[in-house]
Design a protein around this motif. Structure first.
Motif: not given
Length: 212
Positions: A122-129
């Motif tokens: 479960l990867l929660d918003e790993p692309l932020i920033s």
């Protein structure tokens, strides 16, 4: 925004009870501490200034219930090295977290999720920033791990385009409703207009999708 992406993941982790019905994960009722799940939480800005080495940071997930620096035996150290090799971060792990870039920290966070050989990530918003180059690198790495290890991945994101080459299905949340299917089935004007509660147009241009 605020549609329930993180809440969905927390419910799968057994941290949020469903108001109605039940949740099953990999065929079993959702429960706390499920070793079959690897989880990358959304809030992770605090690690950017840590002087802790990348190796020690990843090692902290081997016995996650204990506080303080990890004291691992031979098997625990081998497990840390295994997951670092999976994400190509063995050399990177020697540096303090404060001296790593956002993309490099994502590799270390991903290594943490792989401790114990989970069957679901479960990867929660790993692309932020992350800039587009590092976004592409993270998505490509996750996809290669998913295929190599034969695991499932639920990847939360606001931006669809970086994921187009990697997704099997998309779950779109909005206004207390959900749509699940292929990109072609879900990312359409009528479906998104229903989810957003307002008129939405979907434009496809040069392999990218624009929701307006």
């Amino acid at each position: 925004n605020v549609a329930g992406k993180t809440t969905l993941m927390r419910a799968m982790l057994g941290l949020v009870p469903p108001r109605h019905g039940s949740i099953r994960v990999l065929g079993q009722p959702a429960m706390r501490g499920n070793p079959a799940i690897g989880y990358m939480p959304q809030v992770r800005g605090a690690i950017a200034n840590m002087r802790l080495s990348g190796w020690d940071f990843v090692a902290g997930a081997v016995n996650g219930h204990r506080l303080g620096l990890p004291l691992l035996g031979k098997a625990g150290r081998a497990e840390v090295d295994r997951v670092l090799d999976l994400v190509g971060a063995r050399d990177l792990s020697r540096r303090p977290l404060a001296e790593t870039s956002g993309g490099e920290r994502q590799r270390l966070l991903l290594a943490q999720t792989l401790i114990g050989s989970p069957r679901l990530l479960l990867l929660d918003e790993p692309l932020i920033s992350l800039d587009p180059h590092h976004q592409h690198a993270v998505v490509a790495l996750v996809k290669s791990l998913q295929m190599e290890l034969g695991i499932a991945v639920l990847f939360s994101a606001h931006e669809l385009n970086p994921l187009l080459e990697a997704m099997d299905r998309v779950l779109y949340l909005g206004s207390g409703q959900a749509a699940l299917g292929t990109v072609a089935e879900v990312i359409t004007g009528p479906v998104l207009s229903r989810l957003y509660g307002s008129a939405i147009d979907v434009v496809r241009l040069r392999g990218r999708i624009f929701v307006m």
